[in-house]
Scaffold this motif. Structure first.
Motif, PDB file in Angstrom:
ATOM      1  N   ASP A 175       0.819  -1.221   0.000  1.00  0.00           N
ATOM      2  CA  ASP A 175       0.000   0.000   0.000  1.00  0.00           C
ATOM      3  C   ASP A 175       0.851   1.271   0.000  1.00  0.00           C
ATOM      4  OD1 ASP A 175       0.963  -0.014   2.611  1.00  0.00           O
ATOM      5  OD2 ASP A 175      -1.026   0.120   3.546  1.00  0.00           O
ATOM      6  N   GLY A 176       2.170   1.129  -0.197  1.00  0.00           N
ATOM      7  CA  GLY A 176       3.069   2.273  -0.179  1.00  0.00           C
ATOM      8  C   GLY A 176       3.342   2.881  -1.542  1.00  0.00           C
ATOM      9  N   ILE A 177       2.585   2.457  -2.543  1.00  0.00           N
ATOM     10  CA  ILE A 177       2.755   3.009  -3.885  1.00  0.00           C
ATOM     11  C   ILE A 177       1.409   3.548  -4.359  1.00  0.00           C
ATOM     12  CG2 ILE A 177       2.397   0.795  -5.040  1.00  0.00           C
ATOM     13  CD1 ILE A 177       4.550   1.628  -7.078  1.00  0.00           C
ATOM     14  N   GLU A 178       1.424   4.773  -4.858  1.00  0.00           N
ATOM     15  CA  GLU A 178       0.204   5.406  -5.374  1.00  0.00           C
ATOM     16  C   GLU A 178       0.496   5.881  -6.790  1.00  0.00           C
ATOM     17  OE1 GLU A 178      -2.536   9.393  -4.669  1.00  0.00           O
ATOM     18  OE2 GLU A 178      -0.744   9.094  -3.455  1.00  0.00           O
ATOM     19  N   PHE A 179      -0.250   5.353  -7.742  1.00  0.00           N
ATOM     20  CA  PHE A 179      -0.051   5.759  -9.132  1.00  0.00           C
ATOM     21  C   PHE A 179      -0.789   7.062  -9.390  1.00  0.00           C
ATOM     22  CE2 PHE A 179       1.119   1.381  -9.166  1.00  0.00           C
ATOM     23  CZ  PHE A 179       2.290   1.433  -9.908  1.00  0.00           C
ATOM     24  N   LEU A 180      -0.052   8.042  -9.889  1.00  0.00           N
ATOM     25  CA  LEU A 180      -0.604   9.354 -10.185  1.00  0.00           C
ATOM     26  C   LEU A 180      -1.009   9.466 -11.647  1.00  0.00           C
ATOM     27  CD1 LEU A 180       2.153  11.377  -8.281  1.00  0.00           C
ATOM     28  CD2 LEU A 180      -0.070  10.607  -7.406  1.00  0.00           C
ATOM     29  N   LYS A 181      -0.333   8.695 -12.493  1.00  0.00           N
ATOM     30  CA  LYS A 181      -0.588   8.762 -13.938  1.00  0.00           C
ATOM     31  C   LYS A 181      -0.029   7.508 -14.594  1.00  0.00           C
ATOM     32  CE  LYS A 181       0.985  11.345 -17.981  1.00  0.00           C
ATOM     33  NZ  LYS A 181       1.959  12.328 -18.451  1.00  0.00           N
ATOM     34  N   GLY A 182      -0.768   6.952 -15.534  1.00  0.00           N
ATOM     35  CA  GLY A 182      -0.240   5.925 -16.419  1.00  0.00           C
ATOM     36  C   GLY A 182      -0.153   4.514 -15.894  1.00  0.00           C
ATOM     37  N   GLU A 183      -0.873   4.175 -14.841  1.00  0.00           N
ATOM     38  CA  GLU A 183      -0.819   2.794 -14.350  1.00  0.00           C
ATOM     39  C   GLU A 183      -1.195   1.813 -15.468  1.00  0.00           C
ATOM     40  OE1 GLU A 183      -2.315   0.050 -10.590  1.00  0.00           O
ATOM     41  OE2 GLU A 183      -3.233   2.005 -10.911  1.00  0.00           O
ATOM     42  N   GLU A 184      -2.078   2.230 -16.350  1.00  0.00           N
ATOM     43  CA  GLU A 184      -2.498   1.366 -17.473  1.00  0.00           C
ATOM     44  C   GLU A 184      -1.382   1.172 -18.503  1.00  0.00           C
ATOM     45  OE1 GLU A 184      -3.142   5.529 -18.806  1.00  0.00           O
ATOM     46  OE2 GLU A 184      -3.530   4.466 -16.933  1.00  0.00           O
ATOM     47  N   MET A 185      -0.323   1.962 -18.406  1.00  0.00           N
ATOM     48  CA  MET A 185       0.821   1.838 -19.322  1.00  0.00           C
ATOM     49  C   MET A 185       1.800   0.749 -18.869  1.00  0.00           C
ATOM     50  SD  MET A 185       0.383   4.012 -21.779  1.00  0.00           S
ATOM     51  CE  MET A 185       2.010   4.080 -22.519  1.00  0.00           C
ATOM     52  N   LEU A 186       1.604   0.216 -17.665  1.00  0.00           N
ATOM     53  CA  LEU A 186       2.510  -0.801 -17.149  1.00  0.00           C
ATOM     54  C   LEU A 186       2.248  -2.164 -17.774  1.00  0.00           C
ATOM     55  CD1 LEU A 186       2.478   0.146 -13.380  1.00  0.00           C
ATOM     56  CD2 LEU A 186       4.408   0.375 -14.966  1.00  0.00           C
ATOM     57  N   THR A 187       3.327  -2.873 -18.022  1.00  0.00           N
ATOM     58  CA  THR A 187       3.269  -4.248 -18.514  1.00  0.00           C
ATOM     59  C   THR A 187       3.877  -5.136 -17.441  1.00  0.00           C
ATOM     60  OG1 THR A 187       3.447  -3.589 -20.818  1.00  0.00           O
ATOM     61  CG2 THR A 187       4.128  -5.825 -20.287  1.00  0.00           C
ATOM     62  N   LYS A 188       3.197  -6.233 -17.136  1.00  0.00           N
ATOM     63  CA  LYS A 188       3.687  -7.172 -16.126  1.00  0.00           C
ATOM     64  C   LYS A 188       4.419  -8.322 -16.810  1.00  0.00           C
ATOM     65  CE  LYS A 188       0.822  -9.986 -13.991  1.00  0.00           C
ATOM     66  NZ  LYS A 188      -0.183 -10.535 -13.040  1.00  0.00           N
ATOM     67  N   TYR A 189       5.559  -8.696 -16.228  1.00  0.00           N
ATOM     68  CA  TYR A 189       6.323  -9.831 -16.728  1.00  0.00           C
ATOM     69  C   TYR A 189       6.581 -10.793 -15.569  1.00  0.00           C
ATOM     70  CZ  TYR A 189      10.214 -12.596 -18.483  1.00  0.00           C
ATOM     71  OH  TYR A 189      11.019 -13.633 -18.857  1.00  0.00           O
ATOM     72  N   GLN A 190       6.355 -12.075 -15.821  1.00  0.00           N
ATOM     73  CA  GLN A 190       6.634 -13.112 -14.827  1.00  0.00           C
ATOM     74  C   GLN A 190       7.388 -14.252 -15.502  1.00  0.00           C
ATOM     75  OE1 GLN A 190       2.337 -13.270 -13.508  1.00  0.00           O
ATOM     76  NE2 GLN A 190       3.372 -13.582 -11.538  1.00  0.00           N
ATOM     77  N   PHE A 191       8.151 -14.980 -14.719  1.00  0.00           N
ATOM     78  CA  PHE A 191       8.885 -16.128 -15.246  1.00  0.00           C
ATOM     79  C   PHE A 191       9.159 -17.098 -14.100  1.00  0.00           C
ATOM     80  CE2 PHE A 191      12.035 -13.341 -13.537  1.00  0.00           C
ATOM     81  CZ  PHE A 191      13.069 -14.139 -13.090  1.00  0.00           C
ATOM     82  N   GLY A 192       9.750 -18.234 -14.400  1.00  0.00           N
ATOM     83  CA  GLY A 192      10.137 -19.205 -13.374  1.00  0.00           C
ATOM     84  C   GLY A 192       8.952 -19.674 -12.553  1.00  0.00           C
ATOM     85  N   THR A 193       8.944 -19.356 -11.266  1.00  0.00           N
ATOM     86  CA  THR A 193       7.871 -19.787 -10.363  1.00  0.00           C
ATOM     87  C   THR A 193       6.587 -18.995 -10.570  1.00  0.00           C
ATOM     88  OG1 THR A 193       8.473 -18.252  -8.604  1.00  0.00           O
ATOM     89  CG2 THR A 193       9.559 -20.442  -8.583  1.00  0.00           C
ATOM     90  N   MET A 194       6.663 -17.930 -11.365  1.00  0.00           N
ATOM     91  CA  MET A 194       5.505 -17.060 -11.631  1.00  0.00           C
ATOM     92  C   MET A 194       4.997 -16.388 -10.351  1.00  0.00           C
ATOM     93  SD  MET A 194       5.389 -17.402 -14.864  1.00  0.00           S
ATOM     94  CE  MET A 194       3.856 -16.768 -15.484  1.00  0.00           C
ATOM     95  N   THR A 195       5.860 -16.235  -9.365  1.00  0.00           N
ATOM     96  CA  THR A 195       5.484 -15.599  -8.101  1.00  0.00           C
ATOM     97  C   THR A 195       5.734 -14.104  -8.144  1.00  0.00           C
ATOM     98  OG1 THR A 195       6.050 -17.638  -6.939  1.00  0.00           O
ATOM     99  CG2 THR A 195       5.820 -15.658  -5.597  1.00  0.00           C
TER     100      THR A 195
END
Length: 140
Positions: free
Chosen positions: A51-71
């Motif tokens: 809860d220590g991060i607040e998006f002010l602009k562009g959260e929809e511009m983020l891309t998530k990447y996962q690999f390995g354990t996918m955790t």
């Protein structure tokens, strides 16, 4: 310099993603690790609670990447490609924040950065973090 418990403005390189982050009260100096993705991206990170991060602009511009354990969940700006933060595998109740995204901060501001052994991840071994080495920056 970054201080635990303080809040800072942060952004990706192109400014499409802007956020405010509050550094964990018990956070240690920035660190890196030797896992495959950290080795390649070369970023130093500090921690914040989920809860220590607040998006002010562009959260929809983020891309998530996962690999390995996918955790772990690694987030990048889809426009400029800069790694902004990740949900930590070793501490899933925290995000690791790329210090270079924090306004006025550079990884070169720190004389020494601890590098943890991410190849032998604590979740895969005895549960303890092991130091692989240190990165040191000195100016001529």
């Amino acid at each position: 310099m970054i201080k635990p418990g303080h809040s800072y403005n942060a952004a990706c390189h192109c400014g499409s993603v802007q956020f405010r982050v509050t550094i964990s009260e018990n956070d240690k100096p920035p660190r890196r690790c030797t896992c495959s993705i950290c080795r390649m991206r070369g970023a130093a990170a500090v921690s914040t609670p989920l809860d220590g991060i607040e998006f002010l602009k562009g959260e929809e511009m983020l891309t998530k990447y996962q690999f390995g354990t996918m955790t772990a969940e690694h987030y990048f700006c889809s426009k400029c490609g800069i790694y902004t933060h990740h949900k930590r595998r070793s501490s899933p109740n925290e995000y690791g924040i790329n210090v270079a995204c924090i306004e006025g901060v550079s990884p070169f501001d720190f004389e020494e950065i601890v590098v943890f052994d991410g190849v032998n991840h604590p979740k895969d071994n005895d549960g303890a973090s092991h130091i692989a080495g240190y990165l040191r920056f000195t100016q001529d």
